[in-house]
Design a protein around this motif. Structure first.
Motif, PDB file in Angstrom:
ATOM      1  N   LYS A 173     -10.832  -4.024  -0.882  1.00 44.12           N
ATOM      2  CA  LYS A 173      -9.697  -4.121   0.041  1.00 44.12           C
ATOM      3  C   LYS A 173      -8.566  -4.953  -0.564  1.00 44.12           C
ATOM      4  O   LYS A 173      -7.390  -4.611  -0.454  1.00 44.12           O
ATOM      5  CB  LYS A 173     -10.152  -4.742   1.362  1.00 44.12           C
ATOM      6  CG  LYS A 173     -11.006  -3.826   2.228  1.00 44.12           C
ATOM      7  CD  LYS A 173     -11.385  -4.519   3.529  1.00 44.12           C
ATOM      8  CE  LYS A 173     -12.216  -3.600   4.422  1.00 44.12           C
ATOM      9  NZ  LYS A 173     -12.616  -4.260   5.685  1.00 44.12           N
ATOM     10  N   ASN A 176      -6.825  -2.909  -3.257  1.00 45.41           N
ATOM     11  CA  ASN A 176      -5.952  -1.884  -2.659  1.00 45.41           C
ATOM     12  C   ASN A 176      -4.675  -2.504  -2.099  1.00 45.41           C
ATOM     13  O   ASN A 176      -3.578  -1.951  -2.232  1.00 45.41           O
ATOM     14  CB  ASN A 176      -6.695  -1.147  -1.547  1.00 45.41           C
ATOM     15  CG  ASN A 176      -7.798  -0.246  -2.083  1.00 45.41           C
ATOM     16  OD1 ASN A 176      -7.725   0.191  -3.242  1.00 45.41           O
ATOM     17  ND2 ASN A 176      -8.788   0.048  -1.265  1.00 45.41           N
ATOM     18  N   PHE A 177      -4.830  -3.670  -1.481  1.00 42.93           N
ATOM     19  CA  PHE A 177      -3.665  -4.352  -0.911  1.00 42.93           C
ATOM     20  C   PHE A 177      -2.677  -4.750  -1.999  1.00 42.93           C
ATOM     21  O   PHE A 177      -1.459  -4.543  -1.878  1.00 42.93           O
ATOM     22  CB  PHE A 177      -4.124  -5.597  -0.151  1.00 42.93           C
ATOM     23  CG  PHE A 177      -3.001  -6.417   0.398  1.00 42.93           C
ATOM     24  CD1 PHE A 177      -2.328  -6.031   1.553  1.00 42.93           C
ATOM     25  CD2 PHE A 177      -2.598  -7.581  -0.266  1.00 42.93           C
ATOM     26  CE1 PHE A 177      -1.281  -6.790   2.040  1.00 42.93           C
ATOM     27  CE2 PHE A 177      -1.549  -8.337   0.231  1.00 42.93           C
ATOM     28  CZ  PHE A 177      -0.888  -7.950   1.388  1.00 42.93           C
ATOM     29  N   GLU A 179      -2.410  -3.395  -4.988  1.00 42.31           N
ATOM     30  CA  GLU A 179      -1.873  -2.180  -5.582  1.00 42.31           C
ATOM     31  C   GLU A 179      -0.732  -1.608  -4.727  1.00 42.31           C
ATOM     32  O   GLU A 179       0.326  -1.227  -5.242  1.00 42.31           O
ATOM     33  CB  GLU A 179      -2.987  -1.146  -5.728  1.00 42.31           C
ATOM     34  CG  GLU A 179      -2.555   0.113  -6.462  1.00 42.31           C
ATOM     35  CD  GLU A 179      -3.701   1.082  -6.631  1.00 42.31           C
ATOM     36  OE1 GLU A 179      -3.435   2.239  -7.004  1.00 42.31           O
ATOM     37  OE2 GLU A 179      -4.865   0.692  -6.387  1.00 42.31           O
ATOM     38  N   LYS A 180      -0.948  -1.594  -3.403  1.00 41.89           N
ATOM     39  CA  LYS A 180       0.097  -1.085  -2.510  1.00 41.89           C
ATOM     40  C   LYS A 180       1.310  -1.999  -2.521  1.00 41.89           C
ATOM     41  O   LYS A 180       2.460  -1.546  -2.445  1.00 41.89           O
ATOM     42  CB  LYS A 180      -0.459  -0.971  -1.089  1.00 41.89           C
ATOM     43  CG  LYS A 180      -1.437   0.175  -0.915  1.00 41.89           C
ATOM     44  CD  LYS A 180      -1.947   0.250   0.518  1.00 41.89           C
ATOM     45  CE  LYS A 180      -2.909   1.420   0.670  1.00 41.89           C
ATOM     46  NZ  LYS A 180      -3.443   1.500   2.062  1.00 41.89           N
ATOM     47  N   LYS A 181       1.080  -3.292  -2.649  1.00 37.34           N
ATOM     48  CA  LYS A 181       2.172  -4.266  -2.709  1.00 37.34           C
ATOM     49  C   LYS A 181       3.021  -4.037  -3.939  1.00 37.34           C
ATOM     50  O   LYS A 181       4.268  -4.077  -3.890  1.00 37.34           O
ATOM     51  CB  LYS A 181       1.565  -5.671  -2.729  1.00 37.34           C
ATOM     52  CG  LYS A 181       2.549  -6.787  -2.478  1.00 37.34           C
ATOM     53  CD  LYS A 181       2.840  -6.917  -0.991  1.00 37.34           C
ATOM     54  CE  LYS A 181       3.691  -8.152  -0.736  1.00 37.34           C
ATOM     55  NZ  LYS A 181       4.069  -8.261   0.682  1.00 37.34           N
ATOM     56  N   GLN A 182       2.345  -3.783  -5.062  1.00 33.92           N
ATOM     57  CA  GLN A 182       3.072  -3.541  -6.311  1.00 33.92           C
ATOM     58  C   GLN A 182       3.862  -2.230  -6.249  1.00 33.92           C
ATOM     59  O   GLN A 182       5.000  -2.148  -6.709  1.00 33.92           O
ATOM     60  CB  GLN A 182       2.089  -3.513  -7.483  1.00 33.92           C
ATOM     61  CG  GLN A 182       1.517  -4.896  -7.811  1.00 33.92           C
ATOM     62  CD  GLN A 182       0.483  -4.851  -8.907  1.00 33.92           C
ATOM     63  OE1 GLN A 182      -0.039  -3.776  -9.226  1.00 33.92           O
ATOM     64  NE2 GLN A 182       0.173  -6.012  -9.480  1.00 33.92           N
ATOM     65  N   GLU A 183       3.259  -1.174  -5.651  1.00 33.68           N
ATOM     66  CA  GLU A 183       3.948   0.108  -5.510  1.00 33.68           C
ATOM     67  C   GLU A 183       5.189  -0.042  -4.636  1.00 33.68           C
ATOM     68  O   GLU A 183       6.258   0.507  -4.925  1.00 33.68           O
ATOM     69  CB  GLU A 183       3.001   1.146  -4.908  1.00 33.68           C
ATOM     70  CG  GLU A 183       1.910   1.594  -5.863  1.00 33.68           C
ATOM     71  CD  GLU A 183       0.968   2.594  -5.201  1.00 33.68           C
ATOM     72  OE1 GLU A 183       1.143   2.848  -3.984  1.00 33.68           O
ATOM     73  OE2 GLU A 183       0.082   3.110  -5.896  1.00 33.68           O
ATOM     74  N   SER A 184       5.030  -0.813  -3.552  1.00 36.27           N
ATOM     75  CA  SER A 184       6.155  -1.045  -2.647  1.00 36.27           C
ATOM     76  C   SER A 184       7.278  -1.789  -3.360  1.00 36.27           C
ATOM     77  O   SER A 184       8.471  -1.481  -3.194  1.00 36.27           O
ATOM     78  CB  SER A 184       5.687  -1.838  -1.438  1.00 36.27           C
ATOM     79  OG  SER A 184       6.746  -2.155  -0.586  1.00 36.27           O
ATOM     80  N   LYS A 185       6.940  -2.749  -4.194  1.00 33.02           N
ATOM     81  CA  LYS A 185       7.922  -3.533  -4.934  1.00 33.02           C
ATOM     82  C   LYS A 185       8.671  -2.660  -5.936  1.00 33.02           C
ATOM     83  O   LYS A 185       9.893  -2.755  -6.096  1.00 33.02           O
ATOM     84  CB  LYS A 185       7.226  -4.681  -5.642  1.00 33.02           C
ATOM     85  CG  LYS A 185       8.169  -5.690  -6.273  1.00 33.02           C
ATOM     86  CD  LYS A 185       7.380  -6.862  -6.830  1.00 33.02           C
ATOM     87  CE  LYS A 185       8.357  -7.884  -7.435  1.00 33.02           C
ATOM     88  NZ  LYS A 185       7.622  -9.043  -7.998  1.00 33.02           N
ATOM     89  N   THR A 187       9.119   0.607  -5.751  1.00 35.54           N
ATOM     90  CA  THR A 187       9.987   1.536  -5.013  1.00 35.54           C
ATOM     91  C   THR A 187      11.270   0.852  -4.589  1.00 35.54           C
ATOM     92  O   THR A 187      12.363   1.405  -4.692  1.00 35.54           O
ATOM     93  CB  THR A 187       9.243   2.051  -3.764  1.00 35.54           C
ATOM     94  OG1 THR A 187       8.035   2.665  -4.155  1.00 35.54           O
ATOM     95  CG2 THR A 187      10.110   3.042  -2.995  1.00 35.54           C
TER      96      THR A 187
END
Length: 203
Positions: A173, A176-177, A179-185, A187
């Motif tokens: 978890k 994943n959190f 990874e999503k944080k990095q993807e959001s950054k 973008t």
């Protein structure tokens, strides 16, 4: 006179010796009485409530020198039971408490701690006081029972497995959190780098 005194003294000594050899006093007990016949040098496997025990015994009616029951008889074996589970008469159950392996005791058991007013049909009359000579052959406490340790090992193993699984889930978890944080950054950074055409600005 001296002759009579000597004779009386001799008779007294003989009577004392005979009484000392009796298995029980003349008066039946009104409470459980315990005498130690043999005590081992070191105490192992001390009996407490819940202890599984193996004992040999001889059981006597109060007024009879011959046992009505004995595990020492040919074809018999020592009995096994758990102290406190009420599978034997109360006098025997209470009388073995605190015994050590190899210890032998004599139990003077009043009727209310034996078969009481009901007796044992065909064997023991109602209200009969008893005497037991009991020897502790073996005892198994909770902590010396191999099944206890086997069960404990299973429980510990299950705890470690579930604990590791829970940690893996938490780690997944967390990964994943992040990874999503990095993807959001990424973008957000890409959006900030876009420059609109000049004609659209004029519009």
């Amino acid at each position: 006179m001296k002759c009579w005194s000597s004779l009386i003294l001799l008779v007294t000594l003989l009577a004392t010796a005979v009484l000392a050899q009796r298995r029980h006093p003349q008066s039946p007990p009104d409470v459980l009485r315990i005498g130690v016949l043999r005590k081992p040098e070191t105490c192992k496997g001390k009996v407490a409530k819940g202890t599984e025990v193996t004992v040999h015994y001889k059981a006597y009616r109060w007024d009879d020198e011959h046992p009505f029951d004995s595990t020492y008889d040919e074809g018999r074996t020592a009995i096994k039971f758990k102290q406190g589970d009420k599978s034997v008469i109360p006098g025997l159950d209470l009388g073995i408490e605190g015994m050590c392996i190899g210890e032998a005791r004599r139990l003077l058991i009043p009727a209310n701690l034996a078969y009481g007013e009901m007796g044992l049909p065909g064997t023991i009359e109602a209200g009969t006081h008893l005497m037991y000579e009991v020897e502790l052959i073996h005892s198994t406490t909770t902590f010396t029972n191999p099944w206890f340790w086997a069960g404990l090992a299973v429980l510990v193993s299950m705890y470690l497995i579930f604990d590791r699984m829970a940690k893996n889930v938490e780690a997944s978890k967390a990964a994943n959190f992040i990874e999503k944080k990095q993807e959001s950054k990424q973008t957000t950074t890409s959006s900030e780098g876009i420059v609109e055409p000049s004609d659209k600005k004029n519009d």
